[in-house]
Design a protein around this motif. Structure first.
Motif, PDB file in Angstrom:
ATOM      1  N   VAL A   1      55.688  34.388  34.564  1.00 33.16           N
ATOM      2  CA  VAL A   1      55.586  35.714  35.142  1.00 33.16           C
ATOM      3  C   VAL A   1      55.523  36.722  34.006  1.00 33.16           C
ATOM      4  O   VAL A   1      56.273  36.619  33.037  1.00 33.16           O
ATOM      5  CB  VAL A   1      56.821  36.034  36.034  1.00 33.16           C
TER       6      VAL A   1
ATOM      7  N   VAL B   1      51.867  42.648  42.740  1.00 38.86           N
ATOM      8  CA  VAL B   1      51.970  41.300  42.201  1.00 38.86           C
ATOM      9  C   VAL B   1      50.574  40.710  42.266  1.00 38.86           C
ATOM     10  O   VAL B   1      49.938  40.691  43.324  1.00 38.86           O
ATOM     11  CB  VAL B   1      52.958  40.437  43.023  1.00 38.86           C
TER      12      VAL B   1
ATOM     13  N   ASN C   1      48.093  37.333  41.253  1.00 38.01           N
ATOM     14  CA  ASN C   1      48.140  35.926  40.889  1.00 38.01           C
ATOM     15  C   ASN C   1      47.340  35.726  39.595  1.00 38.01           C
ATOM     16  O   ASN C   1      46.812  36.688  39.023  1.00 38.01           O
ATOM     17  CB  ASN C   1      47.659  35.034  42.037  1.00 38.01           C
ATOM     18  N   LEU C   2      47.252  34.504  39.138  1.00 33.07           N
ATOM     19  CA  LEU C   2      46.569  34.233  37.868  1.00 33.07           C
ATOM     20  C   LEU C   2      45.089  34.589  37.898  1.00 33.07           C
ATOM     21  O   LEU C   2      44.477  34.789  36.855  1.00 33.07           O
ATOM     22  CB  LEU C   2      46.739  32.761  37.475  1.00 33.07           C
ATOM     23  N   SER C   3      44.512  34.691  39.091  1.00 33.60           N
ATOM     24  CA  SER C   3      43.100  35.070  39.222  1.00 33.60           C
ATOM     25  C   SER C   3      42.918  36.583  39.273  1.00 33.60           C
ATOM     26  O   SER C   3      41.805  37.070  39.378  1.00 33.60           O
ATOM     27  CB  SER C   3      42.501  34.440  40.484  1.00 33.60           C
TER      28      SER C   3
ATOM     29  N   VAL D   1      48.507  39.916  45.497  1.00 35.04           N
ATOM     30  CA  VAL D   1      49.146  39.140  46.559  1.00 35.04           C
ATOM     31  C   VAL D   1      50.314  39.898  47.189  1.00 35.04           C
ATOM     32  O   VAL D   1      50.840  39.475  48.213  1.00 35.04           O
ATOM     33  CB  VAL D   1      49.599  37.750  46.065  1.00 35.04           C
TER      34      VAL D   1
END
Length: 84
Positions: free
Chosen positions: A10, A61, A63-65, A69
């Motif tokens: 994170v 927040v 995500n890795l892409s 989210v």
């Protein structure tokens, strides 16, 4: 929160999108963050607009892409037209 999530995948990033904030105040705010958190200056509000932030208290927040989210408040302390 950055201390609580230490060791996990994170990254916390505090984005300042208030163009009237003085550089010395921004430096002080950055110094108060945990060492693992980043402080980003967004004086032109480009990142805030790209992520559709509507308040300086917005939490996002991704995500890795890079997909959002979660978009909301960290707590229910502030909202449109109220402050608890």
């Amino acid at each position: 929160l950055s201390k609580e999530f230490a060791g996990r995948k994170v990254q916390f990033i505090a984005v300042n999108c208030v163009p009237t904030d003085r550089p010395e105040d921004q430096q002080k705010a950055a110094a108060e963050l945990d060492a693992s958190a980043l402080y980003v200056n967004d004086n032109e509000e480009a990142l805030a607009r790209h992520l559709d932030a509507v308040s300086t208290t917005d939490v996002l927040v991704l995500n890795l892409s890079g997909v959002v989210v979660y978009h909301g408040g960290l707590a229910d302390q502030f909202g449109i037209g109220y402050a608890l």
